[in-house]
Motif scaffolding. Structure first.
Motif, short mmCIF file in Angstrom:
data_model
loop_
_atom_site.label_atom_id
_atom_site.label_comp_id
_atom_site.label_asym_id
_atom_site.label_seq_id
_atom_site.Cartn_x
_atom_site.Cartn_y
_atom_site.Cartn_z
N PRO A 259 0.80 -1.23 0.00
CA PRO A 259 0.00 0.00 0.00
C PRO A 259 0.84 1.28 0.00
O PRO A 259 0.29 2.36 0.19
N TRP A 260 2.17 1.13 -0.22
CA TRP A 260 3.05 2.30 -0.06
C TRP A 260 2.74 3.39 -1.07
O TRP A 260 2.87 4.58 -0.76
N TYR A 261 2.34 2.98 -2.29
CA TYR A 261 2.07 4.03 -3.27
C TYR A 261 0.86 4.89 -2.87
O TYR A 261 0.74 6.04 -3.29
N LEU A 262 -0.01 4.33 -2.02
CA LEU A 262 -1.15 5.12 -1.53
C LEU A 262 -0.68 6.27 -0.64
O LEU A 262 -1.24 7.38 -0.68
N LEU A 263 0.35 6.00 0.18
CA LEU A 263 0.90 7.06 1.03
C LEU A 263 1.57 8.14 0.19
O LEU A 263 1.45 9.34 0.48
N TRP A 264 2.26 7.72 -0.87
CA TRP A 264 2.87 8.69 -1.77
C TRP A 264 1.80 9.49 -2.51
O TRP A 264 1.96 10.70 -2.75
N MET A 265 0.71 8.84 -2.87
CA MET A 265 -0.40 9.55 -3.51
C MET A 265 -0.94 10.64 -2.60
O MET A 265 -1.26 11.75 -3.04
N GLU A 266 -1.05 10.33 -1.32
CA GLU A 266 -1.51 11.32 -0.34
C GLU A 266 -0.57 12.50 -0.29
O GLU A 266 -0.99 13.67 -0.30
N ALA A 267 0.74 12.22 -0.23
CA ALA A 267 1.73 13.29 -0.15
C ALA A 267 1.72 14.14 -1.42
O ALA A 267 1.80 15.38 -1.36
N ILE A 268 1.61 13.48 -2.57
CA ILE A 268 1.58 14.22 -3.84
C ILE A 268 0.32 15.06 -3.94
O ILE A 268 0.35 16.20 -4.44
N MET A 269 -0.80 14.52 -3.46
CA MET A 269 -2.04 15.29 -3.48
C MET A 269 -1.90 16.57 -2.66
O MET A 269 -2.23 17.67 -3.14
N ILE A 270 -1.40 16.45 -1.45
CA ILE A 270 -1.24 17.63 -0.59
C ILE A 270 -0.26 18.62 -1.21
O ILE A 270 -0.50 19.84 -1.21
N ALA A 271 0.84 18.10 -1.78
CA ALA A 271 1.83 18.98 -2.42
C ALA A 271 1.21 19.73 -3.61
O ALA A 271 1.47 20.92 -3.80
N SER A 272 0.39 19.03 -4.39
CA SER A 272 -0.25 19.68 -5.55
C SER A 272 -1.26 20.72 -5.09
O SER A 272 -1.38 21.79 -5.71
N PHE A 273 -1.98 20.44 -4.02
CA PHE A 273 -2.93 21.43 -3.48
C PHE A 273 -2.18 22.67 -3.01
O PHE A 273 -2.62 23.80 -3.23
N LEU A 274 -1.05 22.46 -2.34
CA LEU A 274 -0.25 23.59 -1.86
C LEU A 274 0.30 24.40 -3.03
O LEU A 274 0.34 25.64 -2.97
N PHE A 275 0.71 23.70 -4.09
CA PHE A 275 1.20 24.40 -5.28
C PHE A 275 0.09 25.26 -5.89
O PHE A 275 0.32 26.42 -6.26
N LEU A 276 -1.11 24.70 -6.00
CA LEU A 276 -2.23 25.45 -6.56
C LEU A 276 -2.59 26.64 -5.70
O LEU A 276 -2.94 27.71 -6.21
N TYR A 277 -2.50 26.48 -4.38
CA TYR A 277 -2.77 27.61 -3.49
C TYR A 277 -1.69 28.68 -3.66
O TYR A 277 -1.99 29.88 -3.65
N GLY A 278 -0.44 28.26 -3.79
CA GLY A 278 0.65 29.21 -4.01
C GLY A 278 0.46 30.01 -5.28
O GLY A 278 0.78 31.20 -5.35
N PHE A 279 -0.07 29.36 -6.32
CA PHE A 279 -0.36 30.05 -7.58
C PHE A 279 -1.35 31.19 -7.36
O PHE A 279 -1.20 32.29 -7.91
N ILE A 280 -2.36 30.94 -6.53
CA ILE A 280 -3.36 31.97 -6.24
C ILE A 280 -2.75 33.12 -5.44
O ILE A 280 -3.05 34.29 -5.67
N LYS A 281 -1.90 32.79 -4.46
CA LYS A 281 -1.26 33.83 -3.65
C LYS A 281 -0.39 34.73 -4.51
O LYS A 281 -0.34 35.96 -4.30
N ILE A 282 0.30 34.16 -5.48
CA ILE A 282 1.13 34.96 -6.40
C ILE A 282 0.24 35.88 -7.21
O ILE A 282 0.55 37.07 -7.43
N LYS A 283 -0.91 35.35 -7.67
CA LYS A 283 -1.86 36.16 -8.43
C LYS A 283 -2.37 37.33 -7.59
O LYS A 283 -2.48 38.46 -8.08
N GLU A 284 -2.67 37.08 -6.32
CA GLU A 284 -3.19 38.13 -5.45
C GLU A 284 -2.14 39.21 -5.24
O GLU A 284 -2.46 40.41 -5.19
N GLN A 285 -0.88 38.81 -5.09
CA GLN A 285 0.19 39.79 -4.87
C GLN A 285 0.43 40.68 -6.09
O GLN A 285 0.83 41.84 -5.96
N ARG A 286 0.19 40.12 -7.27
CA ARG A 286 0.40 40.88 -8.50
C ARG A 286 -0.79 41.74 -8.88
O ARG A 286 -0.67 42.60 -9.74
N SER A 287 -1.92 41.48 -8.25
CA SER A 287 -3.15 42.24 -8.56
C SER A 287 -3.12 43.63 -7.93
O SER A 287 -2.52 43.85 -6.90
#
Length: 237
Positions: free
Chosen positions: A209-237
């Protein structure tokens, strides 16, 4: 011509990052860029465009299910729209029709992340370009990304830090329910029970089941990346 609509076509298997795949990804990126570049013009007709996008996504889902039934290929174990990226298409329709900010808060993270993963490493098997399934797959999953970007550009929806973690909890709760469903009927929705047969990111993440734990980590990392994209947009607005 009929082979492009058959469920068991005599075509070459889909090849990851083939010329057709790269061109398809480029078109999705191009359409998303057009939405941003021409946001002022898009805003003038945002109401009709919102409804049109919802109707198009619905037609994709409906026609795909109808196609599976007509090809006598519909099965409970594989044809329900229970993969997260498939579910995101249905939720995107609801978001667009209802102008739902709450739905957007979830879809921005779970919908975009799962759709990007789906179009980068699709489990398409023999459905290579220009098969019907190939076209519907990329149009519907690319449409989820466009729908979320549309709500940002035209309705100024933005996700919050709180909604990021709520989305993580919802996805995990959903995965738990799907795990039980998989156990009952012997299916593999969300690839919780085993990896997909085609090449995918999961091939590099170890066995079950180890790839499931990696999937969890990748999911959280991708969510954080998407949130960071929005924060950059807000700073440039």
């Amino acid at each position: 011509m009929n082979e492009y609509f058959q469920h068991d076509p005599k075509l070459e298997d889909f090849r990851l990052f083939s010329a057709e795949h790269i061109w398809t990804l480029a078109i999705i990126v191009f359409l998303t860029a057009l939405l941003v570049v021409f946001k002022e013009r898009v805003n003038l007709i945002r109401g009709p465009l919102r409804i049109a996008l919802a109707v198009i996504l619905f037609l994709f889902m409906f026609v795909q299910q109808l196609w599976l039934i007509s090809e006598r290929a519909w099965t409970l174990k594989s044809s329900l729209p229970l993969q997260l990226s498939d579910l995101a298409v249905l939720l995107a329709i609801i978001m667009l029709m209802a102008k739902s900010f709450r739905m957007f808060q979830f879809l921005y993270f779970a919908g975009i992340a799962s759709s990007i993963q789906a179009i980068l490493t699709p489990d398409l098997g023999p459905f290579s370009f220009p098969h019907f399934q190939y076209i519907v797959f990329f149009l519907s999953h690319g449409g989820v990304i466009l729908a979320c970007m549309f709500m940002i550009v035209c309705y100024h929806f933005l996700p919050s830090w709180r909604s990021l973690w709520i989305s993580v909890l919802i996805v995990n709760g959903y995965a738990g329910c799907i795990y039980l469903f998989n156990k009952i009927i012997g299916s593999n929705y969300l690839y919780i029970m085993k990896k997909p047969e085609n090449a995918s990111l999961l091939d590099y993440l170890g066995g079950w089941p180890w790839y499931l734990l990696w999937m969890e980590a990748i999911m959280i990392a991708s969510f954080l990346f998407l949130y960071g994209f929005i924060k950059i947009k807000e700073q440039r607005s």
